[in-house]
Design a protein around this motif. Sequence first.
Motif, short mmCIF file in Angstrom:
data_model
loop_
_atom_site.label_atom_id
_atom_site.label_comp_id
_atom_site.label_asym_id
_atom_site.label_seq_id
_atom_site.Cartn_x
_atom_site.Cartn_y
_atom_site.Cartn_z
N LEU A 140 -43.06 -12.12 -71.50
CA LEU A 140 -43.21 -10.79 -72.63
C LEU A 140 -41.79 -11.17 -73.57
N GLY A 141 -40.75 -11.41 -72.76
CA GLY A 141 -39.44 -11.46 -73.68
C GLY A 141 -39.48 -12.68 -74.61
N ALA A 161 -42.02 -11.93 -77.50
CA ALA A 161 -41.40 -11.01 -78.86
C ALA A 161 -40.22 -11.65 -79.39
N GLY A 173 -41.58 -10.58 -67.23
CA GLY A 173 -40.71 -10.02 -68.06
C GLY A 173 -40.18 -11.18 -69.03
N PHE A 188 -37.17 -6.81 -72.11
CA PHE A 188 -38.32 -7.04 -71.48
C PHE A 188 -37.96 -7.61 -70.14
N GLU A 235 -35.32 -9.52 -76.00
CA GLU A 235 -35.80 -10.25 -74.96
C GLU A 235 -35.16 -9.64 -73.71
#
Length: 204
Positions: free
Chosen positions: A15-16, A19, A12, A55, A52
């Motif tokens: 990916l956060g 992004a 998480g 995610f 963020e």
Amino acid sequence: MWWRWTLGCAFGESLGLLASALLGALVSRLAPEDGSIPWLLATLLPLVGAVEGAFVGAGQAFALGALVDRRRWIGATAAAFALAWLGGALFSFLEPPRPSSTGLLLLAAAIAGALVGLLAALAQARRAGLPRLPWVAASATGWGAGLVLAALLSQRIWGPFGAAVLLQEAVKGLAVGLVVGLVTGPTLRRLLLSAAREGEESSA
């Protein structure tokens, strides 16, 4: 459950950060060339933080499964990160023009991480019915340690913004999320098991 939680935090956060790096690069283009940050920018950064946090919350919620309401958990985490990023944006107006020493940078990272963990834990505890004090303490400690690591790793990230930098951000996110998950996982497991036992006793 502990390892699912740790992996959920890791992926998480990875990916956060990916992004938020992409959105942050877009938002930074709105800043003047002299590097100053207008007040308008301070209103956009919380949106980056919310992405963020969404995610991170999604990774955590999927790891917890049916133990929590996923939508509420994700929403609470996203809101907490948005508030934390807003605080960081406002604090940037007080940042000295000269670069801070490594010690001050790490101290600021620890404080910022503790604030992120505090806000996230308060929101999550309210939505999931977790005892506030132990969860806040664990979350603040975990995110404090995680952001100290993030500050150290950020000094190693180099090169023009592109695929290589994004890959480094993703790896940094994995490392930070692993630290957060490993620190907070035992406390979360204990709290959830305690809540489950209380539920069984009340229904017996």
